[in-house]
Design a protein around this motif. Structure first.
Motif, mmCIF file in Angstrom:
data_model
loop_
_atom_site.group_PDB
_atom_site.id
_atom_site.type_symbol
_atom_site.label_atom_id
_atom_site.label_comp_id
_atom_site.label_asym_id
_atom_site.label_seq_id
_atom_site.Cartn_x
_atom_site.Cartn_y
_atom_site.Cartn_z
ATOM 1 N N THR A 1 29.368 43.869 40.099
ATOM 2 C CA THR A 1 28.260 42.908 40.097
ATOM 3 C C THR A 1 26.936 43.490 40.586
ATOM 4 O O THR A 1 25.882 42.869 40.408
ATOM 5 C CB THR A 1 28.592 41.704 40.989
ATOM 6 O OG1 THR A 1 28.650 42.125 42.367
ATOM 7 C CG2 THR A 1 29.930 41.085 40.596
ATOM 8 N N ALA B 1 35.971 42.113 36.521
ATOM 9 C CA ALA B 1 34.771 41.531 35.918
ATOM 10 C C ALA B 1 35.108 40.211 35.234
ATOM 11 O O ALA B 1 34.369 39.222 35.355
ATOM 12 C CB ALA B 1 34.162 42.510 34.914
ATOM 13 N N LEU B 2 36.244 40.173 34.550
ATOM 14 C CA LEU B 2 36.664 38.953 33.870
ATOM 15 C C LEU B 2 37.048 37.867 34.869
ATOM 16 O O LEU B 2 36.674 36.698 34.714
ATOM 17 C CB LEU B 2 37.842 39.270 32.944
ATOM 18 C CG LEU B 2 38.274 38.183 31.958
ATOM 19 C CD1 LEU B 2 37.122 37.795 31.040
ATOM 20 C CD2 LEU B 2 39.463 38.674 31.139
ATOM 21 N N PHE C 1 36.017 37.576 38.018
ATOM 22 C CA PHE C 1 34.814 37.102 38.709
ATOM 23 C C PHE C 1 34.023 36.144 37.823
ATOM 24 O O PHE C 1 33.497 35.134 38.290
ATOM 25 C CB PHE C 1 33.927 38.282 39.109
ATOM 26 C CG PHE C 1 34.520 39.206 40.135
ATOM 27 C CD1 PHE C 1 35.592 38.817 40.922
ATOM 28 C CD2 PHE C 1 34.025 40.501 40.291
ATOM 29 C CE1 PHE C 1 36.139 39.675 41.868
ATOM 30 C CE2 PHE C 1 34.559 41.363 41.231
ATOM 31 C CZ PHE C 1 35.622 40.954 42.020
ATOM 32 N N GLN C 2 33.929 36.483 36.550
ATOM 33 C CA GLN C 2 33.145 35.668 35.629
ATOM 34 C C GLN C 2 33.756 34.284 35.450
ATOM 35 O O GLN C 2 33.046 33.267 35.440
ATOM 36 C CB GLN C 2 33.047 36.369 34.277
ATOM 37 C CG GLN C 2 32.280 35.565 33.224
ATOM 38 C CD GLN C 2 32.316 36.245 31.855
ATOM 39 O OE1 GLN C 2 32.942 37.277 31.682
ATOM 40 N NE2 GLN C 2 31.629 35.655 30.898
ATOM 41 N N ARG C 3 35.086 34.218 35.330
ATOM 42 C CA ARG C 3 35.747 32.952 35.006
ATOM 43 C C ARG C 3 36.232 32.176 36.226
ATOM 44 O O ARG C 3 36.278 30.943 36.196
ATOM 45 C CB ARG C 3 36.933 33.217 34.075
ATOM 46 C CG ARG C 3 36.517 33.748 32.728
ATOM 47 C CD ARG C 3 37.686 33.931 31.783
ATOM 48 N NE ARG C 3 37.228 34.419 30.480
ATOM 49 C CZ ARG C 3 38.032 34.748 29.474
ATOM 50 N NH1 ARG C 3 39.349 34.647 29.623
ATOM 51 N NH2 ARG C 3 37.530 35.176 28.327
ATOM 52 N N TYR C 4 36.604 32.899 37.291
ATOM 53 C CA TYR C 4 37.232 32.215 38.425
ATOM 54 C C TYR C 4 36.639 32.629 39.762
ATOM 55 O O TYR C 4 37.212 32.338 40.811
ATOM 56 C CB TYR C 4 38.747 32.509 38.438
ATOM 57 C CG TYR C 4 39.400 32.285 37.100
ATOM 58 C CD1 TYR C 4 39.621 30.998 36.613
ATOM 59 C CD2 TYR C 4 39.763 33.360 36.295
ATOM 60 C CE1 TYR C 4 40.201 30.786 35.368
ATOM 61 C CE2 TYR C 4 40.346 33.166 35.048
ATOM 62 C CZ TYR C 4 40.563 31.882 34.593
ATOM 63 O OH TYR C 4 41.132 31.673 33.362
ATOM 64 N N GLN D 1 33.887 32.895 42.960
ATOM 65 C CA GLN D 1 32.970 32.095 43.768
ATOM 66 C C GLN D 1 32.736 32.860 45.070
ATOM 67 O O GLN D 1 33.499 33.768 45.403
ATOM 68 C CB GLN D 1 33.558 30.718 44.069
ATOM 69 C CG GLN D 1 34.822 30.749 44.903
ATOM 70 C CD GLN D 1 35.374 29.344 45.147
ATOM 71 O OE1 GLN D 1 34.877 28.369 44.636
ATOM 72 N NE2 GLN D 1 36.415 29.268 45.953
#
Length: 279
Positions: free
Chosen positions: A101, A148-149, A151-154, A156
């Motif tokens: 990130t 990365a996936l 973090f993007q979807r789940y 916080q």
């Protein structure tokens, strides 16, 4: 019935643990870890209790535990459980989050149980590469793409994953972290926290999801893991973390971690996996 095997590998390059439990029927009591867990159910069905919620997890489910998420599970279908997982420390997760990130902020997962084919597509091959000792850069690439996936979807901010805690409960935690290796009593914790026994038990259990005693056992096991990773003998790790004898320590360690202490230590000595039947 399928023979039970438990294999754990520590990957020096990625700085994380990968493990595979096959054919296990052992229940795991309500407990927590100080690291992140990303797991995948290969087969079987279990009743999972996590953060005061109940789930049925089965083939294809992915579990996501933040540090401190209390959880326990029992077999739900009369069969055995096949499961693979990754354990990632807070420090390593912070490094990985910065890589993904650009910000050095500890992430958290907003869900504990998911079904996501795309996440599975990264997780299973990554796990296989770690378990087989692959040195290819595709291993690190897969880990970064997986996170990365996730973090993007789940993802916080980690702070949102921590329930609000009363000041007295936090004081109780501090006391136990400072004195876990000693023979301490509930009276001492209550005096330090400034609460009666019944008030502390209610507030602590509501806030943390476990009792003070179980929290103390978790702290001791976590400290023992660090000593075993440094090569300390199990009996020394037991006595230095407040356990009265090695038998008592081994029983607790196996029920929380799923491996005997000696086997857990050996994976850091050899860099290879070990199975539960070794000594």
């Amino acid at each position: 019935m399928k023979k039970e095997t438990r294999t754990v590998v520590y990957d020096d390059e990625l700085r994380l643990e990968a493990y595979r439990f096959e054919g296990t029927q052992q229940p795991f009591p309500n407990h927590f870890h100080e690291y992140f867990v990303i797991g995948f159910v290969e087969d079987g069905e279990r009743c999972l209790f996590c953060r005061n919620q109940e789930y049925v997890i089965k083939k294809g489910n992915i579990v996501l535990f933040n540090p401190g998420d209390n959880h326990g599970c029992v077999q739900n279908d009369g069969g055995a459980f096949d499961y693979r997982g990754l354990n990632i420390s807070r420090t390593v997760m912070s490094d990985l989050a910065e890589e993904v990130t650009g910000k050095r902020t500890l992430p958290g997962f907003s869900k504990n149980v998911i079904f996501d084919e795309e996440v599975k597509g990264y997780l299973r091959p990554l796990h296989e590469m770690i378990m087989t000792g692959s040195g290819e850069f595709g291993k690190e690439e897969s880990l970064l793409l997986l996170l990365a996936l996730l973090f993007q979807r789940y993802g916080q901010p980690f702070e949102r994953c921590i329930p609000e805690c009363r000041e007295e409960v936090e004081k109780a935690c501090v006391f136990m972290e400072q004195h876990y290796a000693e023979h301490i009593y509930l009276d001492q914790i209550c005096r330090y926290a400034g609460l009666s026994k019944s008030a502390l038990l209610r507030a602590f259990t509501k806030s943390k999801g476990v009792t003070p005693y179980l929290s103390l056992q978790n702290i001791s096991i976590g400290e023992a893991k660090k000593r075993l990773e440094q090569g300390m003998a199990p009996i020394e790790a037991a006595l230095s973390t407040g356990f009265s004898d090695q038998s008592h320590f081994t029983n607790y360690f196996n029920s929380f971690i799923g491996l005997a202490p000696g086997i857990y230590r050996d994976i850091f000595k050899t860099g290879a996996g070990g199975n539960q039947n070794g000594e």
